[in-house]
Structure formats: structure tokens, C-alpha cells
Motif scaffolding. Structure first.
Motif, mmCIF file in Angstrom:
data_model
loop_
_atom_site.group_PDB
_atom_site.id
_atom_site.type_symbol
_atom_site.label_atom_id
_atom_site.label_comp_id
_atom_site.label_asym_id
_atom_site.label_seq_id
_atom_site.Cartn_x
_atom_site.Cartn_y
_atom_site.Cartn_z
ATOM 1 N N LEU A 38 0.819 -1.227 0.000
ATOM 2 C CA LEU A 38 0.000 0.000 0.000
ATOM 3 C C LEU A 38 0.845 1.267 0.000
ATOM 4 O O LEU A 38 0.497 2.282 0.607
ATOM 5 C CB LEU A 38 -0.959 -0.010 1.198
ATOM 6 C CG LEU A 38 -1.907 -1.216 1.291
ATOM 7 C CD1 LEU A 38 -2.653 -1.202 2.613
ATOM 8 C CD2 LEU A 38 -2.886 -1.244 0.114
ATOM 9 N N GLN A 234 -13.159 2.057 0.110
ATOM 10 C CA GLN A 234 -12.344 0.900 -0.301
ATOM 11 C C GLN A 234 -11.960 0.075 0.934
ATOM 12 O O GLN A 234 -11.741 -1.127 0.859
ATOM 13 C CB GLN A 234 -11.046 1.383 -0.956
ATOM 14 C CG GLN A 234 -10.153 0.242 -1.457
ATOM 15 C CD GLN A 234 -8.705 0.687 -1.685
ATOM 16 O OE1 GLN A 234 -8.078 1.271 -0.795
ATOM 17 N NE2 GLN A 234 -8.195 0.401 -2.862
ATOM 18 N N ARG A 267 -8.644 3.952 -4.551
ATOM 19 C CA ARG A 267 -7.345 3.955 -3.856
ATOM 20 C C ARG A 267 -6.951 5.381 -3.489
ATOM 21 O O ARG A 267 -6.432 5.632 -2.419
ATOM 22 C CB ARG A 267 -6.285 3.338 -4.788
ATOM 23 C CG ARG A 267 -4.845 3.507 -4.348
ATOM 24 C CD ARG A 267 -4.461 2.470 -3.334
ATOM 25 N NE ARG A 267 -3.095 2.633 -2.864
ATOM 26 C CZ ARG A 267 -2.740 3.411 -1.840
ATOM 27 N NH1 ARG A 267 -3.671 4.113 -1.198
ATOM 28 N NH2 ARG A 267 -1.491 3.502 -1.448
ATOM 29 N N MET A 270 -8.832 6.380 -0.142
ATOM 30 C CA MET A 270 -9.140 5.088 0.459
ATOM 31 C C MET A 270 -9.943 5.209 1.751
ATOM 32 O O MET A 270 -10.576 4.269 2.191
ATOM 33 C CB MET A 270 -7.863 4.282 0.665
ATOM 34 C CG MET A 270 -7.004 4.612 1.850
ATOM 35 S SD MET A 270 -6.200 6.202 1.838
ATOM 36 C CE MET A 270 -4.844 5.948 0.705
#
Ligand SMILES: NC(=O)NCCC[C@H](N)C(=O)O
Length: 407
Positions: A38, A234, A267, A270
Motif C-alpha cells: 500500500l 475501499q 485507492r 481510500m
């Protein structure tokens, strides 16, 4: 009984906060594995630490007690039994395929001279070359893999906002979206179970890491003593918000409504706090890109379970209604310009940490948004963030309030 946690707003004067100073975990980031961890880039650790130290010094200069996750976690390992229980759980969740490697990793960790070194090493991860050579006795051991780690680093730990969230007098010990971050919640488990500052105190658990659906602290905002805002994103499932609502209402901490903000699964934003944060009694920083499609649901305690309503009004009116204020000022990230908004949101221009009503900490780089905040009468404290921001988080992401003054 005393409450070690007191967080009934996003803006009450910050008295105690939890941080994590970035450590060796950032030096175990590799280009080939950034996405799974991430991250979008590899921060320069020493500069990230200098920036983070400035963050901590700024908070201390404002009278805030700064606690460090790594210290609390080390102090929570009260005896050898708890320490071994922690190491076993950490290794079981580290996805180590080789039984021998797992045993060697355990021996290495338990041989470290202090709890703090054990915690630091657990956060940093472990490369295969750090293990002593051992006989390849199983097919698993013999099958060559060029993956360099026996245990992945946890580079997102300095975003202390996410693995658990303080709400009222309680804590939401979260079940995270990605495996790489779910292991971070083990530290919270041991701190709240064993650390003398929290163990045995009146500290309701309003969510548990073993739950099956996901929720992350960046989606959990305490808008007032009556209202929470939780992002459907998300990282956070709608089902988790329903579970949270039942838990929150059952604890009778005073919260009456949960506003679920459906911000979609992206993303780049998020979590809700990357596009919406509260900076004063009636002022919010918001990323204009979410306003068009945003749907807000209100959840309250009904006679037979939860009452859930899709709110059919503007965000301003919804906030005025539930926060009992006459007017709301939305300060748009990047102003009206979508190019500036997208650029500055990507670098956490809306991810402000409010340290007192109308006073925030921001990254200095988001000049357009910062100017708008200032023009709206918000007092800004600037933080250089060129290295820290490479992890895609800002001042709110990098902090977890433990105590805020009530407003
Ligand atoms: N509350 C937040 O917005 N936290 C930022 C988390 C960034 C981290 N690299 C992640 O993707 O989880």
C-alpha cells in the motif's frame, strides 16, 4: 472508574495523542512489492524521521502528551508468557510457509535483549538472509523462491489512525482491508489487553479485529458527542458500520446517530478522512470530487433494531441538521479548480489534524488549500511532509487521539 480514552469530537483541544515514529520497516520497502504494501514510493527514512520528529515537537509545544505505539507495545509485554503469546500470534499471522523458518524467526525475536528491540524488529520485518542457515528438510524449504522476506515489513504503522480508532470512551479494534495492515492491529490488542494505562479500565471495545468484515480508522470520525461519521469506502464495508452502530448504541456512551458517507471504492481516497475532515465547530475541509456522487445514510437506534435512512439533502443541510448548527462552511481542497484539488488531495490537503477548535496541523505543500483554510479563519500549523506523504497519509492519518477536551 477512570476513562483512559476520551474522544467525543474531532476538534476538542488535543491532550494526548498516539504516534509511531517511522522505523526500519521503511527500509524494507522494495519497488516490486510497493503496491501490496500500500505504498506508492520509497521514503528516505532519515528525512521521514526528521519530519515526524517535527510533527511530535509541534504537538508537544501545544501541550499535547505524545505517546508512541512502539513504547506502549513494548511496555504491554509484561512478562515472558505474554511476550511469547505475542510472538506466536505475530508469527502465525505473518504467513510464513516454512515451519523451520518460523521456528528460527521465533528464536531470533525472543533472543533480542529488550522488549523494545523485539517490537521494533516485529515492525521492521525480517529478510531471509537474517535467518541462520538451516537444513532444507521439507519440500517447502527446498522450493526456491526469490521473495526476499521471511516476514513482511509493516510500513504503514506510522499511520496510527487506522488499526484502531478511539470513539468516546471506547476503542474500535479494527479488521483491516489488506493483510499487510491487519497484522498492525495486534499491537492494539496487546496494548488494550495488558498495558497498565488501559488494561482493566472502563474501555468498551466497539469493534473487534477478529470480525469478518472490514473497517479502518481513517473512515471513523467523531463529529460530536451525538454523531459519528463513518465512510463506506475501499477500506470499510457497509456491514461493519451496522455492526458498529449496534455496538455503539449498546454502550450508551451518548452517541445518537451514525452518518454513513458512501465515498465509493477508490485507492486515491481510500478513507473518508482523506477527503473530509472537521476543522472547527462549523467548518470542514472537503475534496470537491466526492461531492457529486456522495450519498449519506443516517443510522439511529430504533424500537426494533436500527433505523436507517438515505438522506436526500445537501451535505451542508445534513451536517446542520445532525450537528444542530445553523450554517456549515465547506472549504474545498484546491479551491474550485479540479486540477489543484486532485493534486492537493493526493498529497493529503484535506487530511487535517485539528488540535483545538479552529486550529489545525497541515502539510505545508498544499498551498492552495492552506490559503483557503486561513482565509476561512482557521489557524494553521505547517509541517514539511515530502517524505512522510509518500505513504499517502497526512497529519490526521499519522495520529490517534487518546484524550481530547470535551467541547
Ligand atoms: N487515514 C488514512 O487516510 N490513512 C492513510 C493510510 C495510507 C496507507 N498507505 C494505506 O493505504 O492504508
Amino acid at each position: 472508574m477512570s476513562h483512559p480514552i476520551n474522544v467525543f469530537s474531532e476538534i476538542g483541544k488535543l491532550k494526548t495523542v498516539l504516534l509511531h515514529r517511522p522505523g526500519k520497516e521503511l527500509e524494507n520497502l522494495m519497488p516490486d512489492y510497493l503496491e501490496r504494501l500500500l505504498f506508492d514510493d520509497i521514503p528516505y527514512l532519515e528525512q521521514a524521521q526528521r519530519e515526524h520528529d517535527q510533527f511530535a515537537e509541534l504537538l508537544v509545544s501545544k501541550g499535547v502528551e505524545v505517546l508512541y505505539l512502539e513504547d506502549l507495545a513494548a511496555e504491554a509485554l509484561l512478562n515472558d508468557e505474554i511476550k511469547e503469546k505475542f510472538v506466536d500470534q505475530y508469527l502465525n499471522e505473518a504467513n510464513i510457509k516454512s515451519k523451520t523458518a518460523k521456528q528460527k524467526a521465533k528464536e531470533l525475536l525472543l533472543a533480542l535483549p529488550t522488549n523494545r528491540e523485539l517490537i521494533d524488529k516485529s515492525m521492521a520485518g525480517m529478510q531471509k538472509v537474517e535467518l541462520p542457515k538451516f537444513e532444507l528438510s521439507s519440500l517447502t524449504d527446498m522450493v526456491e523462491s526469490d521473495y526476499p522476506f521471511v516476514i513482511d515489513p509493516m510500513p504503514n504503522l506510522y499511520f496510527t489512525r487506522d488499526p484502531f480508532a478511539t470513539i468516546g470512551h471506547g476503542v474500535s479494534l479494527n479488521h483491516m482491508y489488506a493483510e499487510t495492515r491487519n497484522r498492525e492491529t495486534i499491537y492494539g490488542q496487546y496494548i488494550f489487553d495488558f498495558h497498565p494505562r488501559f488494561a482493566g479500565k472502563d474501555l468498551p471495545r466497539v469493534y473487534d479485529r477478529d470480525d469478518s468484515t472490514r473497517i479502518e480508522g481513517g473512515d471513523e470520525l467523531v463529529l460530536s458527542k451525538d454523531v459519528l461519521a463513518i465512510g463506506i469506502s475501499q477500506r470499510t464495508d457497509a456491514a461493519s458500520i451496522e455492526k458498529m452502530a449496534k455496538s455503539i448504541f449498546a454502550e450508551n456512551m451518548g452517541f445518537k446517530h451514525i452518518l454513513a458517507f458512501n465515498i465509493g471504492e477508490y485507492r486515491k481516497f481510500m478513507h473518508l478522512d482523506t477527503v473530509f475532515t472537521m476543522v472547527d465547530y462549523d467548518k470542514f475541509s472537503i475534496h470537491p470530487e466526492i461531492e457529486g456522487e456522495l450519498v449519506v445514510y443516517s443510522i439511529s437506534e430504533g424500537k426494533d433494531g436500527l433505523d436507517i435512512i438515505r438522506e436526500e439533502d445537501s451535505l451542508e443541510n445534513i451536517l446542520c441538521k445532525y450537528l444542530n448548527i445553523d450554517k456549515v462552511h465547506l472549504i474545498r481542497c484546491g479551491g474550485g479548480n479540479l486540477t489543484a484539488a486532485a493534486r492537493e488531495q493526493w498529497n493529503d490537503g484535506s487530511n487535517t489534524l485539528t488540535i483545538a477548535p479552529g486550529e489545525v496541523i497541515v502539510y505545508d505543500r498544499n498551498t492552495i488549500t492552506n490559503k483557503l483554510l486561513e482565509e476561512a479563519g482557521v489557524k494553521l500549523n505547517y509541517l514539511p511532509g515530502s517524505e512522510l506523504v509518500r505513504g499517502r497519509g497526512g497529519p490526521r492519518c499519522m495520529s490517534m487521539p487518546i484524550i481530547r477536551e470535551d467541547i
